[in-house]
Design an enzyme around this catalytic site. Structure first.
Site, PDB file in Angstrom:
ATOM      1  N   GLY A  14       0.815  -1.219   0.000  1.00  0.00           N
ATOM      2  CA  GLY A  14       0.000   0.000   0.000  1.00  0.00           C
ATOM      3  C   GLY A  14       0.844   1.263   0.000  1.00  0.00           C
ATOM      4  O   GLY A  14       0.570   2.218  -0.740  1.00  0.00           O
ATOM      5  N   HIS A 230       4.594 -21.908   7.950  1.00  0.00           N
ATOM      6  CA  HIS A 230       6.007 -21.631   8.203  1.00  0.00           C
ATOM      7  C   HIS A 230       6.525 -22.694   9.151  1.00  0.00           C
ATOM      8  O   HIS A 230       5.894 -22.979  10.170  1.00  0.00           O
ATOM      9  CB  HIS A 230       6.169 -20.238   8.816  1.00  0.00           C
ATOM     10  CG  HIS A 230       7.569 -19.717   8.706  1.00  0.00           C
ATOM     11  ND1 HIS A 230       8.611 -20.262   9.403  1.00  0.00           N
ATOM     12  CD2 HIS A 230       8.087 -18.712   7.962  1.00  0.00           C
ATOM     13  CE1 HIS A 230       9.722 -19.605   9.097  1.00  0.00           C
ATOM     14  NE2 HIS A 230       9.426 -18.658   8.219  1.00  0.00           N
ATOM     15  N   ARG A 267       9.779 -24.159   2.224  1.00  0.00           N
ATOM     16  CA  ARG A 267       9.010 -24.249   3.469  1.00  0.00           C
ATOM     17  C   ARG A 267       8.081 -25.455   3.510  1.00  0.00           C
ATOM     18  O   ARG A 267       7.894 -26.057   4.568  1.00  0.00           O
ATOM     19  CB  ARG A 267       8.207 -22.958   3.653  1.00  0.00           C
ATOM     20  CG  ARG A 267       9.112 -21.801   3.968  1.00  0.00           C
ATOM     21  CD  ARG A 267       8.369 -20.502   4.046  1.00  0.00           C
ATOM     22  NE  ARG A 267       9.310 -19.442   4.397  1.00  0.00           N
ATOM     23  CZ  ARG A 267       9.007 -18.169   4.458  1.00  0.00           C
ATOM     24  NH1 ARG A 267       7.790 -17.760   4.192  1.00  0.00           N
ATOM     25  NH2 ARG A 267       9.922 -17.280   4.789  1.00  0.00           N
ATOM     26  N   SER A 367       7.935 -12.076  -0.724  1.00  0.00           N
ATOM     27  CA  SER A 367       6.677 -11.377  -0.488  1.00  0.00           C
ATOM     28  C   SER A 367       6.897  -9.869  -0.376  1.00  0.00           C
ATOM     29  O   SER A 367       6.164  -9.070  -0.973  1.00  0.00           O
ATOM     30  CB  SER A 367       6.044 -11.913   0.791  1.00  0.00           C
ATOM     31  OG  SER A 367       4.949 -11.141   1.110  1.00  0.00           O
ATOM     32  N   LEU A 368       7.904  -9.485   0.394  1.00  0.00           N
ATOM     33  CA  LEU A 368       8.177  -8.043   0.517  1.00  0.00           C
ATOM     34  C   LEU A 368       8.525  -7.453  -0.848  1.00  0.00           C
ATOM     35  O   LEU A 368       8.079  -6.357  -1.196  1.00  0.00           O
ATOM     36  CB  LEU A 368       9.321  -7.795   1.505  1.00  0.00           C
ATOM     37  CG  LEU A 368       9.003  -8.019   2.986  1.00  0.00           C
ATOM     38  CD1 LEU A 368      10.260  -7.799   3.834  1.00  0.00           C
ATOM     39  CD2 LEU A 368       7.887  -7.109   3.469  1.00  0.00           C
TER      40      LEU A 368
HETATM   41  C1  LIG Z   1       5.907 -12.379  11.300  1.00  0.00           C
HETATM   42  C2  LIG Z   1       6.067 -12.271   9.812  1.00  0.00           C
HETATM   43  C3  LIG Z   1       7.330 -12.232   9.250  1.00  0.00           C
HETATM   44  C4  LIG Z   1       7.493 -12.133   7.858  1.00  0.00           C
HETATM   45  N1  LIG Z   1       8.752 -12.061   7.327  1.00  0.00           N
HETATM   46  C5  LIG Z   1       8.891 -11.870   5.982  1.00  0.00           C
HETATM   47  C6  LIG Z   1      10.186 -11.670   5.402  1.00  0.00           C
HETATM   48  O1  LIG Z   1      11.201 -11.672   6.085  1.00  0.00           O
HETATM   49  N2  LIG Z   1      10.259 -11.488   4.061  1.00  0.00           N
HETATM   50  C7  LIG Z   1       9.157 -11.464   3.244  1.00  0.00           C
HETATM   51  O2  LIG Z   1       9.290 -11.285   2.038  1.00  0.00           O
HETATM   52  N3  LIG Z   1       7.925 -11.639   3.792  1.00  0.00           N
HETATM   53  C8  LIG Z   1       7.766 -11.824   5.118  1.00  0.00           C
HETATM   54  N4  LIG Z   1       6.513 -11.985   5.658  1.00  0.00           N
HETATM   55  C9  LIG Z   1       5.348 -11.861   4.778  1.00  0.00           C
HETATM   56  C10 LIG Z   1       5.126 -10.381   4.488  1.00  0.00           C
HETATM   57  O3  LIG Z   1       5.383  -9.635   5.635  1.00  0.00           O
HETATM   58  C11 LIG Z   1       3.703 -10.072   4.045  1.00  0.00           C
HETATM   59  O4  LIG Z   1       3.296 -10.975   3.083  1.00  0.00           O
HETATM   60  C12 LIG Z   1       3.666  -8.696   3.434  1.00  0.00           C
HETATM   61  O5  LIG Z   1       4.207  -7.789   4.340  1.00  0.00           O
HETATM   62  C13 LIG Z   1       2.258  -8.292   3.084  1.00  0.00           C
HETATM   63  O6  LIG Z   1       2.295  -6.939   2.776  1.00  0.00           O
HETATM   64  P1  LIG Z   1       0.991  -6.183   2.329  1.00  0.00           P
HETATM   65  O7  LIG Z   1       1.413  -4.768   2.093  1.00  0.00           O
HETATM   66  O8  LIG Z   1       0.343  -6.912   1.233  1.00  0.00           O
HETATM   67  O9  LIG Z   1      -0.005  -6.276   3.579  1.00  0.00           O
HETATM   68  P2  LIG Z   1       0.196  -6.003   5.132  1.00  0.00           P
HETATM   69  O10 LIG Z   1       1.573  -5.630   5.479  1.00  0.00           O
HETATM   70  O11 LIG Z   1      -0.418  -7.165   5.830  1.00  0.00           O
HETATM   71  O12 LIG Z   1      -0.714  -4.719   5.378  1.00  0.00           O
HETATM   72  C14 LIG Z   1      -2.122  -4.790   5.304  1.00  0.00           C
HETATM   73  C15 LIG Z   1      -2.690  -3.412   5.586  1.00  0.00           C
HETATM   74  O13 LIG Z   1      -4.082  -3.429   5.262  1.00  0.00           O
HETATM   75  C16 LIG Z   1      -4.824  -2.861   6.315  1.00  0.00           C
HETATM   76  N5  LIG Z   1      -6.179  -3.425   6.304  1.00  0.00           N
HETATM   77  C17 LIG Z   1      -6.554  -4.725   6.298  1.00  0.00           C
HETATM   78  N6  LIG Z   1      -7.892  -4.823   6.299  1.00  0.00           N
HETATM   79  C18 LIG Z   1      -8.380  -3.569   6.308  1.00  0.00           C
HETATM   80  C19 LIG Z   1      -9.687  -3.011   6.346  1.00  0.00           C
HETATM   81  N7  LIG Z   1     -10.799  -3.757   6.396  1.00  0.00           N
HETATM   82  N8  LIG Z   1      -9.814  -1.673   6.368  1.00  0.00           N
HETATM   83  C20 LIG Z   1      -8.724  -0.869   6.347  1.00  0.00           C
HETATM   84  N9  LIG Z   1      -7.459  -1.334   6.333  1.00  0.00           N
HETATM   85  C21 LIG Z   1      -7.290  -2.669   6.307  1.00  0.00           C
HETATM   86  C22 LIG Z   1      -4.023  -3.210   7.564  1.00  0.00           C
HETATM   87  O14 LIG Z   1      -4.360  -2.350   8.628  1.00  0.00           O
HETATM   88  C23 LIG Z   1      -2.596  -2.979   7.038  1.00  0.00           C
HETATM   89  O15 LIG Z   1      -2.299  -1.620   7.090  1.00  0.00           O
HETATM   90  C24 LIG Z   1       6.347 -12.091   7.034  1.00  0.00           C
HETATM   91  C25 LIG Z   1       5.062 -12.140   7.607  1.00  0.00           C
HETATM   92  C26 LIG Z   1       4.920 -12.223   8.979  1.00  0.00           C
HETATM   93  C27 LIG Z   1       3.537 -12.278   9.569  1.00  0.00           C
END
Ligand SMILES: Cc1cc2nc3c(=O)[nH]c(=O)nc-3n(C[C@H](O)[C@H](O)[C@H](O)COP(=O)(O)OP(=O)(O)OC[C@H]3O[C@@H](n4cnc5c(N)ncnc54)[C@H](O)[C@@H]3O)c2cc1C
Length: 550
Positions: A14, A230, A267, A367-368
């Site tokens: 985002g 994981h 994994r 994923s990042l």
């Molecule tokens: C503990 C952990 C460690 C990880 N380590 C790694 C790593 O080292 N390397 C890697 O590549 N990936 C890693 N991952 C996976 C990776 O972090 C995620 O897949 C990635 O960050 C997802 O990013 P995103 O921007 O799609 O969503 P997110 O970072 O999950 O953000 C989602 C956003 O949407 C908002 N949102 C959700 N629903 C609503 C709603 N109804 N209304 C308004 N806002 C809403 C939330 O508040 C948040 O701001 C890890 C995941 C976890 C849980």
């Protein structure tokens, strides 16, 4: 509130989308249901993949090959190519923006090994990579004029004649339902692994709200059954022990102290090897003692802290008990390589989307980079769409419907405990639609989810104050989680073979050419499922059909 581009979600995807859209001169709003620095992205620890060749010679083609191999025939090769080719420039750009990557003595971005990659390809910031990325992107978004709308819960999409008009939102501070109008909307709301409550690395509120909204809007969602477990969750509470620990040389050992698997395998394979050990009565541990205190201190500080605060374990001299837990969702809202959904002006990126980069099994660190690369792509496309189009009027009946729903939840007497129902859902998902699945388990899960949906329909807030009421959000989240869970189980039932993260104990032989599972909602809320072949021809045909249907 009116925006050119409205982004839902403040994770890496985002924030990257918002920054790119703002840089094109559009008025960008970013709405998130909690605080902007709280997301799964902020929790990501291990790192982010890109071919930089700073530690050893590497090739983009190798990154592509590793990603496709891990995806086991379910990747979209075009999307994989876009991600891997753009990744190096994206990392350099993030570095220029001020992201403080760990550096080598030669002042190059340092890289470490991650599972499933043949090379040292993962850039990192200690083991707090995600938090550092999010903080810097947030700062840059603010400087670029992005308007942040924290603590607003997006309830539903508002569309008219196949084009997006905006979203309906619950303002958490006073439970008012509002409509945010936008020419283009970007969904970057993360995954849904939080529905495995009690058996997941994800927070409870990672429950797939926008995926449920997409199902209600009759969008197609793809490969939802592919949920990655994981291998190294902390046995006590599922907290993630990053893959960085194995990347830095950590071992997996059983109660006898024997290593039993290649720690840098993918994994799915490691998870199954651990489950086999557990089935034979062994306990399984992560062992980093041989790395020494200094390396643990500098490279794995979060791991050390998590184990100390959760279990009083000093990882420099003790073994860490682990168990596999739900972690990541490969499936999501079907989008093309531009992040476009079948509703015009509606885009999706990051974990909520399924553009096909991960296939049946995501590589750690991919994923990042997917969020950063496709966030930028989608931000650009959304801005372009907003510049070329005008606003559409919002149908306020759709907002009034949400207002009536909120009033209904506030009225009435409560009979059930929302948190107990959430726990029940998590337990059911883990036991019946978890690491191992079969038809009988999945049918049980489907029936039980239907039952929970009935109970949830009669949930009401016990506290009637509308100010910062956590119950209303919990009830809305549970309803969404159940809708998503139903679609996950439905998809898992239809995929009869084992592939990647989806292991059917009753699998009937190997499928020569794997297909996608695609679900949408019919009138009356019934789910419709299709199995669709992979490959460019079928993808294009499917895409044209979708646009035609919509
Ligand atoms: C503990 C952990 C460690 C990880 N380590 C790694 C790593 O080292 N390397 C890697 O590549 N990936 C890693 N991952 C996976 C990776 O972090 C995620 O897949 C990635 O960050 C997802 O990013 P995103 O921007 O799609 O969503 P997110 O970072 O999950 O953000 C989602 C956003 O949407 C908002 N949102 C959700 N629903 C609503 C709603 N109804 N209304 C308004 N806002 C809403 C939330 O508040 C948040 O701001 C890890 C995941 C976890 C849980």
């Amino acid at each position: 509130m009116i925006y050119d581009v409205l982004v839902v979600g403040a994770g890496v995807a985002g924030l990257s989308a918002a920054l790119e859209a703002a840089s094109k001169g559009t008025h960008v709003g970013l709405v998130c249901k909690s605080l902007p620095l709280r997301s799964n992205s902020s929790m990501a620890s291990g790192g982010i993949n890109a071919v930089l060749s700073t530690m050893e010679p590497d090739e983009v083609s190798a990154h592509i090959a590793d990603t496709l191999k891990s995806g086991q025939g379910l990747c979209d090769p075009d999307a994989v190519r876009v991600m891997c080719q753009r990744a190096p420039a994206t990392i350099r750009k993030l570095h220029k923006l001020g992201v403080p990557f760990d550096m080598t003595e030669e002042a190059e971005i340092s890289q470490r090994s991650f599972g499933g990659s043949g090379k040292k390809r993962t850039c990192y910031i200690g083991d707090k990579t995600g938090a550092a990325l999010v903080q810097q992107l947030f700062k840059k978004c603010r400087e670029a004029g992005v308007e942040f709308l924290p603590n607003h819960f997006v309830m539903n999409l508002i569309e008219s004649k196949g084009r997006i008009c905006g979203v309906s939102v619950l303002r958490k501070s006073d439970s008012q339902v509002l409509a945010f109008a936008a020419k283009a909307v970007v969904l970057a709301s993360g995954g849904f692994a939080g529905i495995y409550n009690g058996h997941t690395t994800n927070p409870l509120d990672t429950n797939g709200d926008m995926l449920a909204a997409a199902l209600r809007a009759k969008l197609w969602v793809k490969d939802l059954e592919l949920v990655q477990f994981h291998p190294t969750g902390l046995a006590k509470n599922g907290a993630l022990l990053s893959e960085a620990a194995r990347g830095e040389g950590g071992y997996l050992v059983n109660s006898k102290g024997e290593r039993f698997v290649d720690e840098l395998s993918t994994r799915d394979k490691i998870t199954r090897a651990i489950m086999a050990q557990m089935a034979s009565g062994e306990k399984v541990f992560l062992d980093v003692r041989h790395l020494g205190s200094a390396k643990i201190e500098t490279r794995l500080p979060s791991l050390k802290q998590t184990c100390w605060t959760s279990l009083n374990i000093d990882v420099a001299c003790e073994l860490i008990p682990i168990t596999p837990v739900a972690h990541y969702c490969m499936g999501g809202i079907e989008v093309d390589v531009n992040g476009q959904t079948t509703i015009k002006g509606l885009f999706a990126c990051g974990e909520v989307a399924c553009n096909g980069v991960h296939g049946a099994n995501r590589l750690g660190g991919n994923s990042l980079i997917e969020g950063a690369v496709f966030g930028e792509v989608v931000g650009f496309n959304a801005a372009h769409f907003a510049i070329k189009n005008t606003f559409l009027p919002i149908d306020y009946e759709s907002v009034a419907k949400e207002m009536r729903r909120v009033e209904y939840i506030y009225g009435g007497e409560n009979l059930y405990n929302v948190n107990a129902l959430r726990k029940q859902l998590g337990k059911t998902m883990f036991e019946k639609a978890g690491i191992y699945r079969n038809e009988a388990f999945l049918v049980d899960a489907f029936e039980y989810i239907k039952y929970l949906r009935k109970l949830t329909a009669s949930l009401h807030c016990i506290t009637k104050s509308k100010d910062n009421n956590v119950e209303i959000v919990a009830i809305l989240e549970l309803a969404n989680a159940l809708q998503v869970a139903e679609a996950v189980v439905f998809s898992a039932l239809s995929r009869k073979e084992s592939i990647g993260a989806h292991e059917r104990t009753d699998a009937k032989g190997v499928i020569a050419s794997p297909a996608h599972t695609v679900v949408s909602t019919l009138k009356g809320g019934f789910l419709k499922i299709e199995r669709e072949r992979t490959g460019a021809f079928w993808r294009t045909k499917r895409w044209l059909m979708r646009h035609f249907i919509n």
